[in-house]
Design an enzyme around this catalytic site. Structure first.
Site, PDB file in Angstrom:
ATOM      1  N   TYR A 171     -17.747   5.280 -14.468  1.00 36.86           N
ATOM      2  CA  TYR A 171     -16.615   5.565 -15.353  1.00 36.86           C
ATOM      3  C   TYR A 171     -15.376   5.943 -14.537  1.00 36.86           C
ATOM      4  O   TYR A 171     -14.269   5.457 -14.800  1.00 36.86           O
ATOM      5  CB  TYR A 171     -17.006   6.696 -16.299  1.00 36.86           C
ATOM      6  CG  TYR A 171     -15.967   7.059 -17.331  1.00 36.86           C
ATOM      7  CD1 TYR A 171     -15.765   6.270 -18.455  1.00 36.86           C
ATOM      8  CD2 TYR A 171     -15.210   8.225 -17.199  1.00 36.86           C
ATOM      9  CE1 TYR A 171     -14.834   6.619 -19.415  1.00 36.86           C
ATOM     10  CE2 TYR A 171     -14.275   8.575 -18.149  1.00 36.86           C
ATOM     11  CZ  TYR A 171     -14.082   7.774 -19.254  1.00 36.86           C
ATOM     12  OH  TYR A 171     -13.145   8.126 -20.206  1.00 36.86           O
ATOM     13  N   LYS A 175     -11.870   3.833 -14.435  1.00 34.77           N
ATOM     14  CA  LYS A 175     -10.625   4.460 -14.872  1.00 34.77           C
ATOM     15  C   LYS A 175      -9.601   4.546 -13.736  1.00 34.77           C
ATOM     16  O   LYS A 175      -8.394   4.456 -13.973  1.00 34.77           O
ATOM     17  CB  LYS A 175     -10.916   5.857 -15.430  1.00 34.77           C
ATOM     18  CG  LYS A 175     -11.641   5.845 -16.768  1.00 34.77           C
ATOM     19  CD  LYS A 175     -10.855   5.111 -17.835  1.00 34.77           C
ATOM     20  CE  LYS A 175     -11.425   5.329 -19.218  1.00 34.77           C
ATOM     21  NZ  LYS A 175     -10.659   4.571 -20.266  1.00 34.77           N
TER      22      LYS A 175
END
Length: 301
Positions: A171, A175
């Site tokens: 993640y 991002k």
């Protein structure tokens, strides 16, 4: 009149949480809203159209702005072409894409699997690419025809992507890539009347309640800092005509706070003017580390 009167906005992942808050806020400022959501679980599984339908019903019942539901998969190239076309066919134009859809695969790096890694990259990075890429084709054509698109790409990064987060290697990586993508989009697309900015929002959503349950629990506080609606006003402003001179920025948004990220920049340096001997590099690095501004800690450490 609202600050987005007559502007058409696509919001992905708009069936709940932050996306829903954005959709309601844009509509309240007079925007036409395409509520895109496939209704998947946090793991990206399953399909349910009711989430998007409920947001559209709420907007239309309020009588502010107009809204339609859309259930296309943002990771599918042809599907996102249909998503952009649906917005233009229904409302006659497109002005804003808010890339909000995402999934999580929280796992310590030593336990992470290839399938989890690939799924996270697919939804976040490919998902941010597809819808915006089709929208840019439309806006670029408008620009070449002499019609100012005055367009906005609003991406979603995260504090995890800006400083890292324990048990979120995939993640955080995805991002971080979105933040870098935003800088490139801003640099390349300004000539066509398109701005690109990114958000790192902190709010109560399905994702954050699972990963940061204690931080998200604000029951009883005078001001619910983690209410997703707190983030929406800045997003709406970024989607308005008033933000046309703001591009290439990353904003951290939490409660009543708007923070402009300073980004990667050159720090302390030393130049020997000749090739280094490996035995001498350590002393130079120690000096640089002593002079640098301390970085923010990785979440969870």
């Amino acid at each position: 009149m609202g600050i987005c009167e007559g502007r058409t906005v696509i919001i992905t992942g708009a069936g709940g949480g932050l996306g829903r808050a954005y959709a309601l806020a844009f509509a309240a400022e007079g925007a036409n809203v395409v509520v895109n959501d496939i209704g998947a679980s946090l793991e990206g599984e399953g399909r349910d159209t009711s989430a998007a339908d409920n947001v559209v019903a709420t907007i239309n019942e309020a009588g502010q702005g107009r809204a339609i539901a859309n259930y296309e998969d943002v990771t599918d190239w042809d599907a996102t072409a249909r998503l952009v076309k649906a917005a233009i066919d229904e409302f006659g134009d497109l002005h804003v894409v808010v890339n909000n859809a995402g999934i999580v695969r929280d796992r310590m790096f030593v336990s992470a699997t290839l399938d989890e890694w690939d799924a996270t990259m697919h939804v976040h990075l490919r998902g941010h690419f597809c819808t915006a890429r089709h929208a840019v084709d439309y806006w670029r054509t408008k620009s070449k025809d002499g019609r100012d698109p005055d367009a906005r790409i609003i991406n979603t990064t995260s504090g995890a992507g800006l400083q890292g987060s324990m048990a979120q290697a995939a993640y955080s990586t995805a991002k971080g890539g979105i933040a870098a993508l935003t800088l490139v989009q801003a640099a390349e697309l300004g000539r066509y009347g398109i701005t690109a900015n990114a958000l790192a929002p902190a709010a109560r959503t399905r994702m954050t309640e699972q990963a940061f349950a204690e931080k998200m629990a604000t029951d009883g506080d005078a001001f619910d800092v983690m209410d997703p609606a707190n983030v929406a006003p800045a997003v709406v402003w970024l989607g308005s005509t008033e933000s046309r001179d703001v591009t290439g920025c990353v904003f951290e948004l939490e409660g009543g706070q708007i923070m402009l990220e300073d980004g990667w920049r050159e720090g302390p340096h030393v130049d020997k003017g000749a090739r280094w001997d490996p035995a001498n590099v350590g002393d130079a690095v120690s000096k640089l580390l002593a002079e640098r501004v301390p970085p923010r800690k990785v979440w969870g450490t």
